[in-house]
Design an enzyme around this catalytic site. Structure first.
Site: not given
Ligand code: NDP
Length: 250
Positions: A137, A150
């Site tokens: 990501s 995350y």
């Protein structure tokens, strides 16, 4: 784009980026094993292309991933492309993040990515061919508020990718990570629902807010990420390794 490798594993292949990737690889002639925890959505994707094969597995469970490799490789030969895509997200200020939440995100996104690729490493190195592709990501490249586990997990995935790329440098096996900005998938829908609940914003406002995180103010389509996977899996990308590939809109 020619892909000479014949069998791919895509974790989280029933939805979003994983589904688009499985379809793209299958259309390119690759046999694709997809996995996730829920059988029904996996089987629905397998029904779309005879080269896609559904198997349930949990990437946080070592024995489950090992069993998946054993069965998939017995049926379709060595897994030569691994797309470690399964992932989850949550959001909260760091001081309100529980240890349980921290562990849950790290378990799936980072430990799960390691368990997903580990069974492929020795065989790929021995055969001197193979591609490991992590779906990380943009959160693996920079910080972002309210998503500490995350961000930490995705930085970990980029680190894991770099370590494996170094370790496999002379084997002909390439290791890369794709780092997308916000992509229109089920995960984003869940994030939009969380923002609506916590802030009282409308769905349109929440969606625009996420689009605005991408520098070009446009949400990315799962097929754009799948296109990058196809390229990294292709013969043309044999010299690309150790790279975080940003698909962020700028
Ligand atoms: P989805 O929620 O659509 O897909 C996630 C998939 O992972 C699901 O199919 C889910 O299936 C599977 N999964 C979750 N936990 C496990 C587990 N323990 N074992 C096996 N499979 C599991 O989201 P996306 O397609 O958006 O996400 C795919 C990847 O892309 C993730 O790693 C995510 O972090 C990353 N990403 C997403 C972005 C976005 O904006 N959407 C941006 C950047 C990166 P099941 O629940 O059945 O197990």
């Amino acid at each position: 784009m020619t892909i000479s490798l014949s069998h791919a594993l895509v974790t989280g292949g029933a939805t979003g980026i994983g589904k688009a990737t499985a379809l793209a690889l299958a259309e390119a002639g690759v046999e694709v094993t997809i996995c996730g925890r829920r059988a029904e959505p996996l089987e629905a994707v397998a029904a779309l292309n005879p080269r896609i094969h559904a198997m349930t597995a949990d990437v946080t469970d070592e024995a489950s991933v090992e069993a998946l490799y054993t069965q998939a490789q017995a049926a379709r030969g060595p897994i030569e492309i691994v797309v470690a895509n399964a992932g989850i997200a949550s959001s909260a200020p760091a001081h309100k993040t529980t240890l349980a939440d921290w562990n849950r995100i790290l378990d799936v996104n980072l430990t799960g990515a390691f368990l997903t690729v580990r069974p492929a490493l020795a065989g790929m190195a021995e055969r001197k061919r193979g591609r490991l592709i992590f779906i990380a990501s943009v959160a693996g490249l920079r910080g972002s508020a309210y998503v500490a586990p995350y961000v930490a997990s995705k930085h970990g995935v980029v680190g894991l990718m770099r370590a494996l790329a170094a370790e496999l440098l002379k084997t002909g096996v390439t290791v890369n990570a794709i780092c997308p900005g916000y992509v229109e998938t089920e995960m984003l829908e869940e994030s939009i629902a969380r923002v609506m609940e916590k802030t009282g914003r409308s769905e349109e406002q929440a969606r625009e807010g996420f689009a605005a995180f991408n520098p070009n103010h446009r949400l990315i389509k799962p097929e754009e990420v799948a296109g990058a996977v196809l390229w990294l899996a292709s013969d043309a990308a044999i010299s690309v390794t150790g790279q975080p590939v940003a698909i962020t809109g700028g």
